[in-house]
Design a protein around this motif. Structure first.
Motif, mmCIF file in Angstrom:
data_model
loop_
_atom_site.group_PDB
_atom_site.id
_atom_site.type_symbol
_atom_site.label_atom_id
_atom_site.label_comp_id
_atom_site.label_asym_id
_atom_site.label_seq_id
_atom_site.Cartn_x
_atom_site.Cartn_y
_atom_site.Cartn_z
ATOM 1 N N THR A 130 6.881 -5.829 -2.978
ATOM 2 C CA THR A 130 5.611 -5.280 -3.464
ATOM 3 C C THR A 130 5.005 -4.430 -2.368
ATOM 4 O O THR A 130 5.324 -4.585 -1.173
ATOM 5 C CB THR A 130 4.636 -6.405 -3.843
ATOM 6 N N GLY A 131 4.099 -3.538 -2.767
ATOM 7 C CA GLY A 131 3.427 -2.712 -1.771
ATOM 8 C C GLY A 131 2.640 -3.547 -0.784
ATOM 9 O O GLY A 131 2.604 -3.250 0.424
ATOM 10 N N ALA A 132 1.998 -4.612 -1.276
ATOM 11 C CA ALA A 132 1.209 -5.475 -0.395
ATOM 12 C C ALA A 132 2.095 -6.172 0.636
ATOM 13 O O ALA A 132 1.708 -6.333 1.810
ATOM 14 C CB ALA A 132 0.453 -6.511 -1.221
ATOM 15 N N GLU A 133 3.287 -6.609 0.221
ATOM 16 C CA GLU A 133 4.200 -7.262 1.165
ATOM 17 C C GLU A 133 4.633 -6.304 2.262
ATOM 18 O O GLU A 133 4.657 -6.659 3.451
ATOM 19 C CB GLU A 133 5.426 -7.789 0.416
ATOM 20 N N LEU A 134 4.972 -5.076 1.880
ATOM 21 C CA LEU A 134 5.384 -4.091 2.881
ATOM 22 C C LEU A 134 4.228 -3.761 3.817
ATOM 23 O O LEU A 134 4.422 -3.637 5.039
ATOM 24 C CB LEU A 134 5.890 -2.832 2.186
ATOM 25 N N ALA A 135 3.032 -3.600 3.255
ATOM 26 C CA ALA A 135 1.873 -3.295 4.095
ATOM 27 C C ALA A 135 1.616 -4.410 5.095
ATOM 28 O O ALA A 135 1.308 -4.160 6.271
ATOM 29 C CB ALA A 135 0.646 -3.074 3.207
ATOM 30 N N GLY A 151 2.231 -0.998 -11.713
ATOM 31 C CA GLY A 151 1.612 -2.201 -12.263
ATOM 32 C C GLY A 151 1.540 -3.336 -11.255
ATOM 33 O O GLY A 151 2.037 -3.248 -10.131
ATOM 34 N N VAL A 152 0.900 -4.441 -11.712
ATOM 35 C CA VAL A 152 0.696 -5.592 -10.840
ATOM 36 C C VAL A 152 2.030 -6.189 -10.399
ATOM 37 O O VAL A 152 2.205 -6.618 -9.266
ATOM 38 C CB VAL A 152 -0.160 -6.661 -11.560
ATOM 39 N N ALA A 153 2.995 -6.256 -11.326
ATOM 40 C CA ALA A 153 4.291 -6.851 -11.011
ATOM 41 C C ALA A 153 5.271 -5.828 -10.441
ATOM 42 O O ALA A 153 6.440 -6.144 -10.231
ATOM 43 C CB ALA A 153 4.897 -7.486 -12.264
ATOM 44 N N GLY A 154 4.809 -4.606 -10.217
ATOM 45 C CA GLY A 154 5.694 -3.560 -9.736
ATOM 46 C C GLY A 154 5.940 -3.653 -8.248
ATOM 47 O O GLY A 154 5.481 -4.567 -7.559
ATOM 48 N N GLY A 155 6.678 -2.704 -7.728
ATOM 49 C CA GLY A 155 6.978 -2.699 -6.310
ATOM 50 C C GLY A 155 7.996 -1.634 -5.988
ATOM 51 O O GLY A 155 8.149 -0.646 -6.721
#
Length: 323
Positions: A22-27, A56-60
């Motif tokens: 996910t984008g949050a994990e990479l960030a 979307g929320v489940a995207g990445g």
């Protein structure tokens, strides 16, 4: 915060380490914001790395498949493992692979850090392949074509050299199974409506174009490796043997090869060895050399051969000078 170039390499390493992020994990891993992650993803795409994104929320993000092979980032252990594997492949049984493996190994050694290059060099200096120990060479193109047909579930027409000459078979390829000396294809024979095992080194190149798709079948009651082991250790031979070893399976298993025969447990003190051979003399020598007491269940013709071998060994022992 990492500088841009170092951060891009770190981002690429993360994308190569697992399928989805996910984008949050990479960030969080990079210590930057989501906007910076999106910009860095764009930079990787400009450099030729196919990064797929799902909204979307489940995207990445995930590293996709591109038209060319991009540079790979390997940690120390991965780099050494790849180098050793390439060195082994260069002397392996797949024809035409040795030169490519040698070129790839040379490129890898050129960029390895000194500490890792010494580890690989130590392996290369310590290991020397035994000439003549490898099995018959397998055409790399044939092997790759069969593997692709297995994955895509497409029929193949094979020209296979057997004891009765070269025959053409239409098959539904299931799995490739390899032993230290040979490669085998387990496939459903469309004409015979049964499972068959083909030695890949006897399949003539080139393969024809893949045919129609098929629904996957499952070998009866066994996985592919077990089925091939059973078929190559008994079916092709003139003589089939059942030997009862007076030792538990755990003791006998390290003494036998899956390509020579199949072991089955009987009880805590005995196990059954099922094998085939064109020569009863070679079969007698093989089982006698295990250093385990045994008895012949079948064929009865093996018993007099064992007596002859025992008598010959006795004469050799008596004729040899003591000490």
């Amino acid at each position: 915060m990492l500088e841009t170039s170092a951060r891009l390499l770190r981002l690429l390493s993360l994308l190569q380490s697992r399928a989805d992020w996910t984008g949050a994990e990479l960030a969080g891993r990079l210590g930057v914001g989501l906007r910076t992650v999106r910009r860095d993803i764009g930079r990787l795409r400009e450099l030729g790395y196919p990064v797929d994104a799902a909204p979307g929320v489940a995207g990445g993000y995930r590293l996709g498949v591109g038209g060319a092979l991009p540079p790979l980032l390997l940690d120390d252990e991965e780099a050494v493992a790849v180098a050793l594997s390439l060195g082994t492949a260069a002397t392996g049984s797949v024809a035409g692979l040795g030169e490519s493996a040698s070129r790839a190994l040379a490129k890898l050694l050129q960029v390895l850090p000194s500490r890792l290059r010494h580890r690989v060099a130590a392996f290369q200096e310590a290991v020397e392949p035994l000439a003549g120990a490898a099995g018959p060479g397998v055409d790399a193109g044939v092997l790759a074509g069969i593997a692709s047909a297995c994955r895509e579930r497409r029929r193949l027409r094979l020209r296979h050299r057997g004891r009765e000459g070269t025959v053409t078979r239409e098959v539904e390829p299931h799995r490739l199974v390899c032993t230290p000396r040979r490669w085998y294809l387990l496939a459903w024979d469309v004409e015979r409506e049964d499972w068959r095992t083909f030695r890949v080194d006897r399949i003539e190149a080139p393969l024809g174009p893949p045919g129609a798709r098929f629904a996957r079948r499952t070998p009866p009651g066994e996985d592919a490796a077990a089925y091939v082991s059973r078929s190559i250790t008994s079916a092709p031979y003139r003589h089939r043997a059942r030997i009862l070893f007076h030792a538990p399976l755990e003791r006998v298993a390290p003494l036998t090869s899956p390509a020579a025969g199949r072991l089955e447990p009987v009880d805590e003190r005995t196990c059954l060895f099922l094998a085939g051979a064109d020569s009863l003399e070679s079969l007698a020598a093989y089982v006698a050399a295990k250093g385990v007491d045994f008895e012949v269940l079948e064929p009865p013709e093996l018993v007099p051969v064992l007596r002859e071998v025992a008598a010959r060994l006795g004469r050799a022992a008596g004729a040899s000078a003591p000490g």
